[in-house]
Design an enzyme around this catalytic site. Structure first.
Site, PDB file in Angstrom:
ATOM      1  CD  GLU A 138      -2.803   1.171   2.480  1.00  0.00           C
ATOM      2  OE1 GLU A 138      -3.594   2.122   2.633  1.00  0.00           O
ATOM      3  OE2 GLU A 138      -2.779   0.184   3.238  1.00  0.00           O
ATOM      4  CG  ASN A 141      -7.581   2.597   5.522  1.00  0.00           C
ATOM      5  OD1 ASN A 141      -8.353   1.678   5.292  1.00  0.00           O
ATOM      6  ND2 ASN A 141      -7.192   2.902   6.749  1.00  0.00           N
ATOM      7  CG  ASN A 163      -9.358  -1.185   2.024  1.00  0.00           C
ATOM      8  OD1 ASN A 163      -8.884  -2.300   2.202  1.00  0.00           O
ATOM      9  ND2 ASN A 163      -9.268  -0.221   2.932  1.00  0.00           N
ATOM     10  CD  GLU A 164      -9.950  -2.091   6.463  1.00  0.00           C
ATOM     11  OE1 GLU A 164      -9.893  -0.931   6.905  1.00  0.00           O
ATOM     12  OE2 GLU A 164      -9.192  -3.003   6.844  1.00  0.00           O
ATOM     13  CD  GLU A 202      -6.049  -4.461   4.897  1.00  0.00           C
ATOM     14  OE1 GLU A 202      -5.805  -4.116   6.089  1.00  0.00           O
ATOM     15  OE2 GLU A 202      -6.548  -3.705   4.058  1.00  0.00           O
ATOM     16  CD  GLN A 244       0.604  -2.138   3.940  1.00  0.00           C
ATOM     17  OE1 GLN A 244       1.501  -1.584   3.324  1.00  0.00           O
ATOM     18  NE2 GLN A 244      -0.522  -1.505   4.269  1.00  0.00           N
TER      19      GLN A 244
END
Length: 504
Positions: free
Chosen positions: A27, A72, A172-173, A292, A351
């Site tokens: 990310e 994010n 994402n989320e 994740e 990550q």
């Protein structure tokens, strides 16, 4: 000594080992990209500025897929900013991590890096501040051979062949109030369905991941999955799951049992997905992309983004330094993922570099392996063939967070073609070794190939740039195979892999 018995039988097969289980995540966050994978001033940098030492460790880690560019970050990302001449790319504010994004690395650079790292790219589209058209545009840029404005733009940018990206995350989320463009389950479900439908018009062969819950403690957990899949079931192949674990207030016993929660998470999402399948009378099954997962100490200062007028480029964020206990938990989470290979078809350790990562770098300097590197690399290398259902007979202990948990947890894999077997075991006890007895009578003719254990009398020991070998797995000299049984002594707070092969 804790008495533990495992029984293996090739008849009790769970599913094939999914190579995508061993995915990771890059990310645009902190130093993951800039001074992580990309550091043009580094002595090992290639023609695109990518660190060759990081590429080498990525291959050694055994990573199969890499999810990109977030996280994010993706919920405010304009992918067009990261293509074309680098000197003409705009600098943007990244609201997710209160940083400045220079867009030096974008889609084309990442695809070249993925090829050199020998990983499958897994792309995410922005459904926070953008929508259907922008997702379709990115897909056209990546996967259409040529003859359209965006595919020809890719060709003009130096990539004549399409990238043929198969896996795509639809945002994402989106269940999280922290997410830029956060939506209700109904809002997101409809958007995911319409985006997926349009993307399949461009490329029917893609695989789509809908956003599931950001953790099992979300108030909307379960209901979020039900609503999203009710809206988007026909358009998606996977629903995501995200989970992070850490030791709180010295409660090591609960921390070591974190896989109990992962088991619960997977089984709950599976039940919800299958309930929607039944209600809609569909034949296909939606599987899980656990894209994740890791140990992440979220309350530490380095996990808090900067505030105020300062919007730095690649600030130090989420740079947890992992100890032996953290590595044991990561090894146990891998056991959980493998155990559920019938429904978890993909996963991403979050990550890859510097940011809650197995690989650490110094800008322009050294690279080293964190403790969590080792169980991941071993599982990625030795888990082959089919996952076997292991009967575990172990004493239990009481945890404050998860109730009763087994002191020892395990999973096994078997390659039918070669006859090789791998047994992955954790001892969660903080004070006593375990006497392991594995019944191999259903698998005759096996010999011990190798046994290694990751442990340290001081479970708080961490790797450093000066010493990343003292916490690596060591040969377990107690392991023996005789009369159809495998025996070994497992130290407290330890992760062990036992490799078996046919007698020559």
């Amino acid at each position: 000594m804790i008495p533990v018995r495992l029984t293996l039988d090739p008849a009790f097969r769970v599913a094939p080992v999914r190579r995508r289980t061993f995915g990771s995540f890059v990310e645009h966050l902190g130093r993951c990209v800039y001074t992580g994978i990309h550091d043009p001033e580094h002595p090992t940098a290639d023609q695109d500025g990518f660190r060759k030492d990081v590429l080498e460790l990525t291959r050694e880690l055994g990573v199969s897929t890499v999810r990109y560019p977030g996280g994010n970050f993706v919920s405010g990302y304009r992918w067009e900013d990261g293509v074309g001449p680098v000197e003409q790319r705009p600098r943007r504010l990244d609201l997710a991590w209160h940083s400045t994004e220079p867009n030096t690395v974008g889609v084309d650079e990442f695809m070249r890096w993925a090829e050199r790292a020998q990983v499958e790219p897994m792309m995410a589209v922005n459904l926070g501040t953008r929508g259907v058209q922008e997702a379709v545009d990115l897909l056209e840029y990546c996967n259409v051979p040529g003859g359209t404005a965006l595919s020809d733009l890719r060709r003009a940018n130096g990539a004549p062949d399409p990238y043929r990206v198969r896996m795509w995350c639809l945002g994402n989320e989106m269940d999280g109030p922290w997410q830029t463009g956060h939506k209700t389950a109904y809002e997101y479900g409809r958007l995911a369905a319409e985006t997926g439908r349009a993307m399949r018009m461009v490329d029917p062969g893609i695989e789509l991941v809908a956003c599931g819950s950001s953790s099992s403690v979300m108030e909307t957990f379960g209901e979020w999955e039900r609503i999203v899949l009710t809206e988007a079931y026909d358009q998606v192949d996977y629903i995501s799951a995200h989970a992070y674990y850490w030791e709180e207030e010295g409660d090591l016993g609960s921390f070591l049992a974190s896989a109990v929660d992962m088991d619960h998470f997977v089984e709950s999402v599976t039940a919800t997905a299958d309930a929607v399948r039944a209600a809609q009378r569909r034949s296909k099954r939606v599987h899980i992309s656990f894209d994740e997962w890791n140990v992440w100490y979220q309350k530490r200062a380095e996990s808090r983004p900067p505030r105020g007028d300062d919007w730095p480029v690649a600030p130090v964020l989420l740079e947890d330094r992992y100890n032996v206990a953290d590595a044991v938990v990561v090894g146990n989470l891998l056991i959980s993922l493998l155990r559920h290979s019938d429904r978890v078809h993909a996963a991403s350790l979050a990550q890859l570099v510097n940011v809650i990562a197995p690989i650490m770098t110094e800008p322009g300097g050294r690279v080293w392996k964190q403790t969590i590197f080792h169980p991941f690399a071993a599982a990625a290398r030795w888990a082959r063939g089919d996952v076997l259902q292991v009967a575990v007979e172990s004493p239990t202990y009481e945890t404050a967070r998860y109730g009763d948990a087994a002191l020892v947890d395990a999973v096994a894999t078997r390659d039918e073609e070669t006859g090789d077997v791998a047994v992955f075991v954790v001892n969660r006890s903080t004070g006593a070794p375990a006497a392991l007895d594995v019944d191999l009578r259903a698998l005759p003719g096996l010999r011990l190939v190798e046994a290694s254990t990751l442990a340290n009398p001081d479970h708080t020991w961490s790797a450093t740039a000066d010493d990343d070998t003292s916490v690596a797995p060591r040969a377990n000299a107690t392991a023996r195979v005789a009369d159809g049984r495998l025996s070994a002594e497992l130290p407290p707070v330890s992760w062990t892999v036992l490799r078996l092969g046919p007698v020559a």
